[in-house]
Every structure is written in C-alpha cells, then in structure tokens.
Enzyme design. Sequence first.
Site: not given
Ligand code: PLP
Length: 390
Positions: A48, A134, A178, A182, A207, A210, A231
């Site tokens: 990522n 997620h 999101e 993801s 969220d 990505h 990421k």
């Molecule tokens: C990777 C991810 C997370 C978690 O983030 P980290 O900082 O790795 O704990 C949360 N939400 C989504 C959509 C993700 O892809």
Amino acid sequence: MSTLDRFASEKLAALEFASLRRAPLATDRSAFPTVSRDGRRLVSFSCNDYLGLAIDPRVAAAAKAALDAYGLGAGGSRLVSGEHPLYAALESRLAAMKKTDGACVFGSGYLANIGVIGALASPDDLLLIDELAHNCLHAGATLSRAAIRRFRHNDADQVAQLLGSARADHRHAFVVTETVFSMDGDRAPLSTLADAAARHDAWLVSDDAHGFGVVEGGDAIIPVQLGTLSKSVGAYGGYCCASEPVCALLKSRARPLMFSTALPPAVLAGAVAALDIMAAHPDLTAAPLRKARLFTELLGLPLAESAIVPLILGAPGEALAASAALAEAGFLVTAIRPPTVPPGTARLRFAFSALHDDRDIERLAAVLRTTSGVAHALERWRMAPCPAYS
Ligand SMILES: *Cc1c(COP(=O)(O)O)cnc(C)c1O
C-alpha cells in the site's frame, strides 16, 4: 498435547483444508517495488506504499533526526504523559489537506476507526454501513452497540430507504462507508450518500485509507473523514479530520486515544515530512492512478478508479494458484481470501505505486494473459465490471 494446543492445531488443519490458512512471510522491501523473499526478487503489486514514501530517504532522515533527538518511545498516552509537539504539526497539516478545522491522530487506522465510531455512536443510535466496508468499521460499529444495518455495496437508494423507515426510531444516525474500497478499488457515491444523510439528519463517515494522496479528497460534505498514515503517507498511525468540537470530543472520549500509548516521535516526524512531500508534488500523487489505468487499459478492463485493481477468481485455491504462477514469473501479487473478502470472491488484488516502472506493468499484463485460470476471470470482468456484487 494440551487441550489448547489441540484446539489450535485442529483449527489450523481446517483452515489449511479450505485454502484459508495464512502466515506472514519474511520479506525485505527496502528496494521497493522490488522485494526479496526466500532469496528471490519479485516486483511487488501487494504493497500500500502508493507513493514510495515508506522507503523515501527524506522521510527516513526526518524520522532518524527525531529518533536521535527524542529517543524511541512516547512514554505514555497523549492525555496522561502529555503529547509531543510534533502532534500539533501533524494534525494541522492533516486538517489543511482535508480542508477541516480539526484533526485527531490515533495509534493506527484501525484504532482511529474503532475509536471514532465508538466515541460518537451509542446504543440509541442507528449505524448504516456498507457491506464491503473494512473490518475495522464493522468492529467499531459492533463496539458502539448501536443498531447496525448493512446496506448493499454503494447503494445510496437503499441508504435513503433505510433512513426513511428507521431514522425516527433513533437518536442519531450515521452512514459509514469508504472513499475507495480497499479490496475492490471502486469509489463510494459520496455526494449522493451525503444528500441522503443530510435529508434525514444523519452523519456521513468515510474512511479514506486508500484515497488519501491518490484520488482527490478532502471534502466538506463528509463531516467525519477517517484515514491512515500507513498507506500513501508511508508511516504509521491513523487520523480523523473533522470540525474543532468533534476533534475535541474525540480527544476527550475516544478509548484508543485515552487508553493506548502515543505514537513514537520519530513516526510523527516521518509522517510530517511525508505530508510535506505529498503537498508539494502533485505529479507524485497523480502517478499511482495513472499506473493503475495503464494496467486496466492494457488488459481491456474498465478504467481503474483508484490505485487498486481486483481480479476476482472465486475459490481461495484458484486465487492461491494464480498468485503462485505470478510469483514464478517474478511478481508478488498476494491472493486475497475470505474473510477479507466475501465467500466466493477470492481474488488477486493489484496495488499500484508511483515507483512502478511502466515496463513492469506491461510485463505483468502480458503474463496475466497467459496465466492459466486468469484469462477466464479477465474475460468475465470485461463483460461485467463488478461480477461479485451485481
Ligand atoms: C488499512 C486500512 C485500515 C487500517 O489502517 P492501519 O493504519 O493499517 O491500521 C483502515 N481502513 C481501511 C479501509 C484500510 O484499508
């Protein structure tokens, strides 16, 4: 064998039988996008690190300077031990990039998601959550003990309908999604969701794990913008960007901020340096999407909407076999299996980075066309872009 060890062994055997056993493999990614594993070099499409900032020498130098100046650990939680001044520098940059008045940094993206939903929602409330969101968003929803209704992936009409029928029975309502999904790489219909939420006095939570640094973001129509620093930012940590009062409430009430140790100063310094690079280099942040689109164009697939392109194969064993065939050809493309994705939708997930060489993407596309089991999946996807959920 103890009963505990027998329990674990039997569970593992069942996972193995279903092609669902997982184990982390030692991998050196210091020369990303080339990684080394078992003495073999592979071009990775499973990181990522969209902008290559996780291995960027400028980011590492900033972290190293902070490490030398302040040592490793934070010494306690932000509220009890006091926070490092780098928190303010980091949060003001995040707020500026997301166009919000405030920001609140957490220990990780996972902690941010469970902390924010847990702090804002209570048992009297209604949480509508995209079925493909997620795991940590679902975990946060469960922890809040609010009434949870999953809606069909990206179905804003169903959101409006659920709000229409159930909103009046609850004190507050949330619509949780999101920005970029993801495991599917598609984007949420944020403005339609925001309209539906506004009509019913519900709060939109998205969220952007990505999307940040890859697709246009920072949108006033989303009052609660979650994300990660692990990421595109290439560091570690999570954040919530929102209004001043919402962020102040989170700092006062979010459990993962209250009861967990603050991030190491070196991580904060690295994240600040990475955000400065992101803000100053629009050419860099445009690159992952351009690379993903080169890939989808080469294979005649629908144009990529983000830096993530899935290729759904179906059974876990098929995804593992395709992944192994790609490793033979010099590529790391990890198979994604349930429960990360719904049953029957095991897949290859390609993640594109600014550091990828176009020639490697061309070679990857050529190999995919001739990999057994993959050609059929490609054809299916050309015909129906979202076969698993349509
Ligand atoms: C990777 C991810 C997370 C978690 O983030 P980290 O900082 O790795 O704990 C949360 N939400 C989504 C959509 C993700 O892809």
